[in-house]
Write a protein that holds these residues in place. Structure first.
Motif, PDB file in Angstrom:
ATOM      1  N   SER A 512       0.827  -1.200   0.000  1.00 52.11           N
ATOM      2  CA  SER A 512       0.000   0.000   0.000  1.00 52.11           C
ATOM      3  C   SER A 512       0.860   1.247   0.000  1.00 52.11           C
ATOM      4  O   SER A 512       1.997   1.244   0.502  1.00 52.11           O
ATOM      5  CB  SER A 512      -0.903   0.016   1.244  1.00 52.11           C
ATOM      6  N   PHE A 513       0.315   2.325  -0.568  1.00 55.81           N
ATOM      7  CA  PHE A 513       0.874   3.623  -0.265  1.00 55.81           C
ATOM      8  C   PHE A 513       0.572   3.917   1.202  1.00 55.81           C
ATOM      9  O   PHE A 513      -0.470   3.506   1.739  1.00 55.81           O
ATOM     10  CB  PHE A 513       0.257   4.700  -1.168  1.00 55.81           C
ATOM     11  N   VAL A 514       1.470   4.626   1.855  1.00 54.80           N
ATOM     12  CA  VAL A 514       1.373   4.836   3.295  1.00 54.80           C
ATOM     13  C   VAL A 514       1.122   6.307   3.594  1.00 54.80           C
ATOM     14  O   VAL A 514       1.000   7.138   2.696  1.00 54.80           O
ATOM     15  CB  VAL A 514       2.649   4.337   4.003  1.00 54.80           C
ATOM     16  N   GLN A 515       1.062   6.626   4.888  1.00 57.44           N
ATOM     17  CA  GLN A 515       0.669   7.973   5.281  1.00 57.44           C
ATOM     18  C   GLN A 515       1.742   9.017   4.989  1.00 57.44           C
ATOM     19  O   GLN A 515       1.438  10.121   4.534  1.00 57.44           O
ATOM     20  CB  GLN A 515       0.323   7.999   6.776  1.00 57.44           C
ATOM     21  N   PHE A 516       2.978   8.676   5.254  1.00 56.81           N
ATOM     22  CA  PHE A 516       4.072   9.611   5.018  1.00 56.81           C
ATOM     23  C   PHE A 516       5.292   8.836   4.558  1.00 56.81           C
ATOM     24  O   PHE A 516       5.349   7.602   4.662  1.00 56.81           O
ATOM     25  CB  PHE A 516       4.375  10.447   6.265  1.00 56.81           C
ATOM     26  N   PHE A 517       6.261   9.531   4.033  1.00 57.16           N
ATOM     27  CA  PHE A 517       7.442   8.874   3.467  1.00 57.16           C
ATOM     28  C   PHE A 517       8.119   7.970   4.496  1.00 57.16           C
ATOM     29  O   PHE A 517       8.314   8.358   5.654  1.00 57.16           O
ATOM     30  CB  PHE A 517       8.444   9.925   2.984  1.00 57.16           C
ATOM     31  N   ASP A 518       8.449   6.764   4.051  1.00 52.37           N
ATOM     32  CA  ASP A 518       9.205   5.800   4.834  1.00 52.37           C
ATOM     33  C   ASP A 518       8.486   5.350   6.101  1.00 52.37           C
ATOM     34  O   ASP A 518       9.122   4.884   7.053  1.00 52.37           O
ATOM     35  CB  ASP A 518      10.592   6.367   5.204  1.00 52.37           C
ATOM     36  N   ALA A 519       7.168   5.487   6.110  1.00 52.37           N
ATOM     37  CA  ALA A 519       6.396   5.026   7.265  1.00 52.37           C
ATOM     38  C   ALA A 519       6.464   3.506   7.353  1.00 52.37           C
ATOM     39  O   ALA A 519       6.385   2.802   6.340  1.00 52.37           O
ATOM     40  CB  ALA A 519       4.950   5.473   7.155  1.00 52.37           C
ATOM     41  N   ASP A 520       6.593   3.003   8.558  1.00 51.23           N
ATOM     42  CA  ASP A 520       6.661   1.552   8.741  1.00 51.23           C
ATOM     43  C   ASP A 520       5.287   0.902   8.612  1.00 51.23           C
ATOM     44  O   ASP A 520       5.131  -0.131   7.963  1.00 51.23           O
ATOM     45  CB  ASP A 520       7.255   1.229  10.114  1.00 51.23           C
ATOM     46  N   ASP A 521       4.283   1.520   9.247  1.00 55.27           N
ATOM     47  CA  ASP A 521       2.973   0.883   9.285  1.00 55.27           C
ATOM     48  C   ASP A 521       1.815   1.818   8.932  1.00 55.27           C
ATOM     49  O   ASP A 521       0.753   1.346   8.561  1.00 55.27           O
ATOM     50  CB  ASP A 521       2.706   0.315  10.691  1.00 55.27           C
ATOM     51  N   ALA A 522       1.999   3.104   9.095  1.00 50.61           N
ATOM     52  CA  ALA A 522       0.865   4.034   9.042  1.00 50.61           C
ATOM     53  C   ALA A 522       0.170   4.033   7.684  1.00 50.61           C
ATOM     54  O   ALA A 522       0.785   4.294   6.652  1.00 50.61           O
ATOM     55  CB  ALA A 522       1.346   5.447   9.390  1.00 50.61           C
ATOM     56  N   LEU A 523      -1.115   3.737   7.706  1.00 54.60           N
ATOM     57  CA  LEU A 523      -1.954   3.804   6.511  1.00 54.60           C
ATOM     58  C   LEU A 523      -2.799   5.069   6.562  1.00 54.60           C
ATOM     59  O   LEU A 523      -3.110   5.573   7.638  1.00 54.60           O
ATOM     60  CB  LEU A 523      -2.875   2.588   6.431  1.00 54.60           C
ATOM     61  N   ASP A 524      -3.219   5.545   5.384  1.00 56.38           N
ATOM     62  CA  ASP A 524      -4.027   6.761   5.321  1.00 56.38           C
ATOM     63  C   ASP A 524      -4.974   6.662   4.133  1.00 56.38           C
ATOM     64  O   ASP A 524      -4.567   6.292   3.023  1.00 56.38           O
ATOM     65  CB  ASP A 524      -3.128   7.989   5.169  1.00 56.38           C
ATOM     66  N   ALA A 525      -6.247   6.976   4.372  1.00 50.91           N
ATOM     67  CA  ALA A 525      -7.257   6.861   3.315  1.00 50.91           C
ATOM     68  C   ALA A 525      -7.021   7.838   2.177  1.00 50.91           C
ATOM     69  O   ALA A 525      -7.582   7.660   1.086  1.00 50.91           O
ATOM     70  CB  ALA A 525      -8.648   7.076   3.901  1.00 50.91           C
ATOM     71  N   THR A 526      -6.216   8.878   2.384  1.00 49.95           N
ATOM     72  CA  THR A 526      -5.939   9.807   1.288  1.00 49.95           C
ATOM     73  C   THR A 526      -5.212   9.129   0.134  1.00 49.95           C
ATOM     74  O   THR A 526      -5.180   9.665  -0.982  1.00 49.95           O
ATOM     75  CB  THR A 526      -5.102  11.012   1.782  1.00 49.95           C
ATOM     76  N   ALA A 527      -4.633   7.949   0.363  1.00 50.53           N
ATOM     77  CA  ALA A 527      -3.997   7.212  -0.741  1.00 50.53           C
ATOM     78  C   ALA A 527      -5.005   6.849  -1.823  1.00 50.53           C
ATOM     79  O   ALA A 527      -4.629   6.615  -2.974  1.00 50.53           O
ATOM     80  CB  ALA A 527      -3.325   5.946  -0.201  1.00 50.53           C
ATOM     81  N   LEU A 528      -6.301   6.837  -1.473  1.00 50.20           N
ATOM     82  CA  LEU A 528      -7.336   6.558  -2.465  1.00 50.20           C
ATOM     83  C   LEU A 528      -7.425   7.660  -3.519  1.00 50.20           C
ATOM     84  O   LEU A 528      -8.014   7.450  -4.587  1.00 50.20           O
ATOM     85  CB  LEU A 528      -8.691   6.410  -1.763  1.00 50.20           C
ATOM     86  N   LEU A 529      -6.856   8.813  -3.223  1.00 52.88           N
ATOM     87  CA  LEU A 529      -6.948   9.943  -4.141  1.00 52.88           C
ATOM     88  C   LEU A 529      -5.927   9.872  -5.271  1.00 52.88           C
ATOM     89  O   LEU A 529      -6.006  10.660  -6.225  1.00 52.88           O
ATOM     90  CB  LEU A 529      -6.775  11.253  -3.370  1.00 52.88           C
TER      91      LEU A 529
END
Length: 673
Positions: A512-529
């Motif tokens: 998945s695309f993640v919340q911020f660069f080089d994040a280990d786990d953080a997901l963010d729904a803005t990746a749907l955009l």
């Protein structure tokens, strides 16, 4: 039902061009700011059930209550059933006649417009009318008038005028000392916002209320038999005495206004209003809600008419949403245009177009509805908060945050709007060049993201995406309109942003695309955009992996989508964020996964209130509403997702030849000159 806190979805909203009030299913107006939506409240019991103030009309005996809007309007009817009979309370804020609905007939020409009675529209609209009618049997109705000025910080005095009206004013020092000794001191004069004026409230009607000067409350009980009616008029600024015939005339005029306005929308809109009934009603309501939240004087749109309704019950994430966010512009313009609100879309575009011409580093994420930039935040410690959720805040410190996505938002807004206009003006191209240049200089910096984290700063993927959008749309416009600019630099920086997003924003292991660069786990729904902004095609493997990961890890069984998860800011939220469910629908449609998209959209419709309204968030376990209400972003998302589904359905029904030459495309598609 009593005066304790109602569920948020038990409220309806009424309003007109610059005001809104929340009316509970118990007949109590528990939130009302006047003379403007961003003014201090005069009723705020939704934030403090004891001291906030209210204006209640309800049976004196036990009752069952239900409410509904008069069909295709923002006029609210609440029906009370008691052992003795049934009564209805009809609440509305008057509006000008239907002839003034569209095409700018009331544009400011230096004089305030007058209606046929010679009364200014502004004066007319600073009122709430309440019609009380016994439908059957005999019903004893109770009226409680308990205004509290200045967010209940300012002592209130009630007096009866010579003509019998009740007038509420801010109490003088003597009254404050004797009758309100235990209340807070009057708030200091607020010079941060639009001039809110110091006006009185006048209550007029054919019910005699008794004043309690100690409690600053006026009450009455009246027994009505079937067919009997009573009227109450609450006017800000000066007396407003009406005859019954005039009240009835304003009620019918207001009903006609909303229906005429909606008819105009449907005549010019796409086929979203042609959906089956269970969809159409929700979309019609969303369009009506958006119209309520549009500031008629300036064209700006309030995110929500409330403050400090919590993201989590008992929590501290309570914000003032009575402002206009730049981040909403890109979605708002599309929703307004596709709902047939072209006049409103144009006025909104003009509002943020002017902001786009400010010096880029001075542009902020949100503004007051009259363009105010100083939105200093303050906590109202004397209010208990909705269900003890404190602090109660006014103002919003996010106005001073660095949010790099706003520059792409403004350019995207221009890009979207000129397809409905007469091309790209030199004026707008100057703005685009300045904004694109700023992005080139600053895109590598960290920011707070569109979620406005106060304790996390990072290289958010969404912020980088919008920086890419800023340069991509600037380049498209330069090509399509043959404009000069530092094209090579824009192309170089656009490619650098793309490389950074693809290399540092996508986690192969996470899928998945993640919340911020080089994040280990953080997901963010803005990746749907990402596919919605045309950064990657929807069939890209990384996009499909991201959608699947969000479906698995951020989406509940009933289609609610969390904003993020496993983030250093907050591990998990208590509910789904409505606009995120809409983004998931849109991404699925673009992917050709229409069955899944339809299912989630229909699940989302089931989460609307009985009146068709939506808040910001919905609790993942019990479905209760969270956050400010009603939420423009949620209703905008609903309308835009309907557009996606409508376009996809048209393609599905097309012949093979038609289908081959068409495809579901992003809302933010390349337009043709």
């Amino acid at each position: 039902m009593d005066d304790e806190f109602l569920p948020i979805d038990d409220y309806g909203v009424i309003g007109n061009d610059d005001r809104c009030a929340l009316v509970g299913r118990n007949g109590s107006i528990d939130w009302y700011c006047v003379p403007h939506i961003e003014s201090p409240s005069v009723f705020a019991s939704i934030l403090d059930s004891e001291d906030g103030g209210r204006f209640a009309v309800r049976p004196a005996a036990e009752y069952e209550a239900s409410h509904q809007y008069v069909e295709r309007t923002n006029v609210l009817e609440t029906t009370f059933e008691t052992d003795g009979g049934t009564a209805t309370v009809t609440d509305f804020m008057p509006v000008p006649g239907p002839d003034a609905v569209r095409d700018g007939e009331n544009e400011d020409d230096g004089d305030e417009p007058e209606n046929e009675d010679g009364e200014t529209d502004e004066r007319l609209q600073r009122a709430i009318y309440r019609k009380i009618e016994a439908v059957s049997g005999t019903v004893e109705m109770e009226v409680v008038f308990e205004p509290r000025f200045g967010y209940a910080r300012v002592p209130t005095a009630l007096e009866r005028t010579e003509r019998g009206d009740i007038v509420a004013t801010e109490a003088g020092e003597d009254e404050a000392d004797s009758a309100n000794a235990d209340r807070q001191e009057p708030a200091p004069e607020d010079d941060r916002l639009h001039d809110h004026e110091d006006g009185a409230l006048y209550l007029h009607g054919d019910i005699d209320l008794e004043i309690d000067p100690v409690d600053s409350t006026a009450t009455a009980t009246v027994a009505l038999e079937a067919g009997e009616t009573r009227w109450l008029s609450l006017q800000y600024g000066d007396p407003n005495r009406r005859s019954v015939e005039e009240y009835e005339g304003h009620l019918q005029g207001t009903i006609d206004y909303w229906r005429t306005w909606l008819d105009g929308c449907e005549e010019s809109a796409t086929d979203i209003f042609e959906f089956e009934e269970e969809w159409r009603d929700a979309l019609v309501r969303s369009a009506l809600v958006l119209k309520l939240l549009i500031h008629d004087e300036t064209g700006s749109i309030v995110a929500a008419p409330t403050t400090s309704l919590p993201e989590e019950i008992g929590g501290e994430l309570n914000w003032d949403y009575r402002y206009n966010w730049i981040r909403d512009a890109k979605f708002t313009i599309q929703a307004l245009q596709n709902a047939g609100q072209s006049t409103e879309a144009h006025r909104y575009f003009e509002w943020f177009r002017e902001i786009g011409h400010e010096t880029p580093e001075e542009i902020q994420p949100l503004y007051g509805l009259h363009g105010e930039s100083n939105l200093e935040e303050e906590c109202l410690d004397h209010l208990s908060g909705y269900r003890e959720s404190t602090p109660v805040r006014i103002g919003n410190a996010a106005a001073t945050q660095v949010q790099l996505d706003i520059y792409g938002t403004i350019i995207q807004g221009i890009y979207e709007t000129i397809r409905y206009e007469n091309g790209l003006s030199e004026y707008d191209w100057e703005s685009i060049r300045a904004l694109a240049g700023y992005v080139c200089e600053h895109w590598e910096e960290q920011d707070k993201s569109l979620w406005e984290f106060r304790d996390l700063e990072a290289h958010f993927v969404h912020s980088k995406l919008l920086c890419w959008v800023a340069l991509d749309r600037a380049l498209r416009l330069a090509e399509e309109y043959d404009r000069d600019g530092p094209i090579e630099r824009w192309e170089r920086e656009r490619e650098a942003i793309r490389t950074a997003i693809e290399e540092r924003g996508y986690d192969e292991e996470r899928g998945s695309f993640v919340q911020f660069f080089d994040a280990d786990d953080a997901l963010d729904a803005t990746a749907l955009l990402l596919p919605i902004y045309d950064f990657l095609p929807a069939d890209d493997e990384r996009v499909q992996n991201t959608i699947d990961t969000i479906l698995e890890e951020l989406t509940t069984d009933d289609g609610l989508v969390y904003r993020f998860a496993d983030s250093p800011a907050r591990p998990r939220e208590p509910g789904g964020f409505v606009i995120c469910s809409c983004w998931l629908v849109d991404a699925l449609v673009l992917s050709g996964r229409l069955e899944e998209a339809n299912e989630i959209f229909e699940q989302l419709l089931e989460h609307t209130s009985s009146l068709g309204l939506l808040s910001e968030m919905i609790h993942d376990e019990d479905g209760t509403f969270l956050g400010n209400f009603p939420q423009a972003f949620s209703h905008i998302g609903l309308l835009n997702s309907a557009i996606y589904l409508a376009s996809a359905s048209d393609i599905e029904d097309a012949t093979p030849e038609e289908r081959e030459s068409s495809a579901a495309t992003p809302l933010f598609r390349r337009h043709q000159t």
